[in-house]
Design an enzyme around this catalytic site. Structure first.
Site, short mmCIF file in Angstrom:
data_model
loop_
_atom_site.label_atom_id
_atom_site.label_comp_id
_atom_site.label_asym_id
_atom_site.label_seq_id
_atom_site.Cartn_x
_atom_site.Cartn_y
_atom_site.Cartn_z
N TYR A 21 39.90 4.78 53.58
CA TYR A 21 40.90 4.62 52.51
C TYR A 21 42.13 5.49 52.82
CZ TYR A 21 43.44 5.29 48.18
OH TYR A 21 44.46 5.38 47.27
N THR A 75 49.87 12.22 47.20
CA THR A 75 48.74 11.36 47.60
C THR A 75 47.74 11.34 46.44
OG1 THR A 75 47.72 13.23 48.75
CG2 THR A 75 48.95 11.67 50.11
N SER A 103 50.90 13.45 42.63
CA SER A 103 50.87 11.99 42.45
C SER A 103 50.54 11.62 41.00
CB SER A 103 49.81 11.39 43.37
OG SER A 103 49.52 10.06 42.99
N TYR A 127 54.78 6.50 39.12
CA TYR A 127 54.67 5.04 39.11
C TYR A 127 54.98 4.63 37.69
CZ TYR A 127 52.23 4.76 43.63
OH TYR A 127 51.91 4.80 44.95
N THR A 153 58.48 6.26 43.00
CA THR A 153 58.08 5.49 44.17
C THR A 153 58.51 4.03 43.98
OG1 THR A 153 56.27 6.99 44.61
CG2 THR A 153 56.11 4.81 45.61
N ARG A 162 45.07 -3.65 52.22
CA ARG A 162 44.49 -2.71 53.20
C ARG A 162 43.14 -3.24 53.62
NH1 ARG A 162 46.63 1.93 49.13
NH2 ARG A 162 48.81 1.29 49.30
N LYS A 214 61.59 7.25 46.28
CA LYS A 214 60.77 7.28 47.50
C LYS A 214 60.43 5.86 47.94
CE LYS A 214 56.23 9.04 49.03
NZ LYS A 214 55.27 7.96 48.86
N SER A 236 60.74 6.30 53.57
CA SER A 236 59.28 6.24 53.69
C SER A 236 58.85 4.78 53.70
CB SER A 236 58.66 6.94 52.46
OG SER A 236 57.25 6.75 52.41
N HIS A 238 55.55 4.46 52.96
CA HIS A 238 54.29 4.72 52.27
C HIS A 238 53.15 4.92 53.27
CE1 HIS A 238 52.97 4.34 47.90
NE2 HIS A 238 51.82 4.59 48.50
N VAL A 272 54.61 12.44 60.43
CA VAL A 272 55.01 13.79 60.84
C VAL A 272 53.72 14.59 61.08
CG1 VAL A 272 56.14 15.92 60.12
CG2 VAL A 272 57.17 13.70 59.57
N ARG A 273 53.50 14.98 62.31
CA ARG A 273 52.23 15.63 62.66
C ARG A 273 52.40 16.98 63.33
NH1 ARG A 273 51.22 12.63 59.46
NH2 ARG A 273 49.98 10.72 59.49
C1 FMN Z 1 45.41 8.34 50.71
C2 FMN Z 1 46.87 8.22 50.38
C3 FMN Z 1 47.25 8.12 49.06
C4 FMN Z 1 48.61 8.00 48.73
N1 FMN Z 1 48.96 7.98 47.40
C5 FMN Z 1 50.28 7.92 47.07
C6 FMN Z 1 50.68 7.97 45.71
O1 FMN Z 1 49.85 8.08 44.80
N2 FMN Z 1 52.01 7.89 45.45
C7 FMN Z 1 52.96 7.78 46.42
O2 FMN Z 1 54.15 7.72 46.15
N3 FMN Z 1 52.60 7.77 47.73
C8 FMN Z 1 51.30 7.84 48.07
N4 FMN Z 1 50.94 7.84 49.41
C9 FMN Z 1 52.00 7.83 50.45
C10 FMN Z 1 52.41 9.25 50.81
O3 FMN Z 1 53.16 9.86 49.79
C11 FMN Z 1 53.30 9.28 52.07
O4 FMN Z 1 54.38 8.38 51.91
C12 FMN Z 1 52.57 8.96 53.35
O5 FMN Z 1 51.23 9.34 53.31
C13 FMN Z 1 53.28 9.70 54.48
O6 FMN Z 1 52.72 9.40 55.68
P1 FMN Z 1 51.67 10.38 56.46
O7 FMN Z 1 50.38 10.21 55.75
O8 FMN Z 1 51.69 9.76 57.81
O9 FMN Z 1 52.19 11.79 56.42
C14 FMN Z 1 49.59 7.96 49.76
C15 FMN Z 1 49.19 8.04 51.09
C16 FMN Z 1 47.85 8.18 51.41
C17 FMN Z 1 47.47 8.31 52.86
#
Ligand code: FMN
Length: 341
Positions: A21, A75, A103, A127, A153, A162, A214, A236, A238, A272-273
């Site tokens: 997930y 997240t 989040s 949201y 967002t 997914r 975002k 982004s 996402h 970004v790692r």
């Molecule tokens: C498990 C997971 C849950 C996420 N949940 C949200 C969320 O609730 N709201 C949101 O705006 N972005 C969410 N995102 C997107 C992140 O804010 C972000 O844009 C993204 O993870 C950045 O990429 P990275 O994981 O490669 O650093 C989620 C991403 C992941 C991996």
């Protein structure tokens, strides 16, 4: 810590469905893979013989001082990876001197996150759900509790498909659902598909907080958001979880920076790692980066301390990268430091 190994360590601890997930993306995961690869297409052009005896990663975001231009992305469902959940992430982030974005889909209340690190700056991700009163209640509570900005967002009118989750028939574990339902946050995942730039002004007027949008990947969208009252944008896709085939944020960033033309701060996330990725993002004009998955891997393996360790390591990597690029301060990270290969 070796950041490259963190994901594998978390994977060994987590149920396979939860790991997928978090790790997975939409469709064929083309955008997901490209998000990391796109940073690597930018090579650095280091300067030599500059005085780097004192390197500082400190900066400000929307006027807020932070230890480094690395923030925590919003997240969902932190209790899925660690019983201490979002409050632990808040504590670890505060310990590293930077800022967490909470989040809407958190498994802890807004109050619990605020009281976990009362003095640290934090943003609240929104949201907008069909029941506008629910959204209004949560953003107003966030404002009362001292959150400094809202992050609307814009790329999730509905969820991306997914395939890992479909194959795994993934469902949130019962204890996560229970935690989620005990919060004051919108329970429904019923994001309103009718949301437009008009909600930017609505959120700002409700709370008096600056609003960042975002999920922006185009210059014209960034301009439309600013004209509607946004204080900045987060470039982004996402984390590759929404539209597969979408452009990598590293590739979209220059267009957005050019369109915004210094009128607002531009942030970026996705893939970004390493500390060098932060240098690349700032060289392209980002004010700061946000990290998503690595924070969840760190939380899973080490709770609050794990998050602090991850962020401290990223800061040390950034410091080293800056020194080796001949940039003693973040303002010295300019576009001449990168070349596209
Ligand atoms: C498990 C997971 C849950 C996420 N949940 C949200 C969320 O609730 N709201 C949101 O705006 N972005 C969410 N995102 C997107 C992140 O804010 C972000 O844009 C993204 O993870 C950045 O990429 P990275 O994981 O490669 O650093 C989620 C991403 C992941 C991996």
């Amino acid at each position: 810590v070796d950041l490259g190994r963190l994901e594998e360590e978390a994977r060994a601890l987590l149920p396979p469905g939860s790991y997928d997930y978090i790790a997975g993306g939409a469709g064929d995961e083309t955008t997901l893979a490209d998000s990391v690869a796109a940073w690597d297409r930018l090579r650095l052009r280091p300067r030599v013989l500059r005085d780097v005896s004192a390197v500082s990663t400190e900066t400000t975001v929307l006027g807020e001082p932070v230890s480094m231009p690395v923030l925590v992305a919003p997240t969902a469902f932190h209790r899925m990876v660690h019983p201490d959940g979002e409050p632990a992430t808040a504590r670890g982030t505060a310990e590293a001197g930077t800022l967490m974005t909470m989040s809407t889909r958190s498994t802890s209340s807004i109050d619990a996150v605020a009281s976990a690190a009362p003095d640290a700056p934090r943003w609240f991700q929104v949201y907008v759900v069909t029941d506008r009163d629910q959204t209004a209640r949560s953003v107003c509570r966030a404002a009362e509790l001292g959150f400094r900005a809202l992050v609307l967002t814009g790329d999730t009118p509905l969820l991306g498909r997914r395939l890992r989750d479909v194959r795994n028939q993934f469902e949130l574990p019962d204890e996560v659902v229970a935690a989620f339902e005990a919060t004051d946050l919108p329970h429904t995942l019923d994001q309103d598909r009718g949301v437009t730039v008009e909600q930017i002004g609505w959120l700002r007027d409700l709370t008096g907080l600056p609003v960042l949008v975002k999920g922006v990947l185009r210059g014209d969208d960034a301009v439309a958001c600013l004209e509607a009252g946004a204080s900045g944008v987060v470039v982004s896709n996402h984390g590759g979880r929404q539209l597969d085939g979408a452009v990598a944020s590293a590739d979209a960033l220059p267009e957005v920076v050019e369109a915004v033309a210094g009128r607002a701060e531009v942030f970026v996330d996705g893939g970004v790692r390493r500390g060098v990725d932060v240098v690349r993002a700032l060289a392209l004009g980002a004010r700061a980066v946000l990290v998503g998955r690595p924070v969840l891997w760190a939380l899973a393996t080490g709770g609050a301390d794990g998050v602090a360790r991850l962020l401290r390591t990223l800061r040390a990597e950034l410091e080293l990268a800056m020194a080796l690029c001949g940039a003693a301060r973040v303002e010295e990270i300019t576009d001449d430091l990168v070349v596209r290969t």
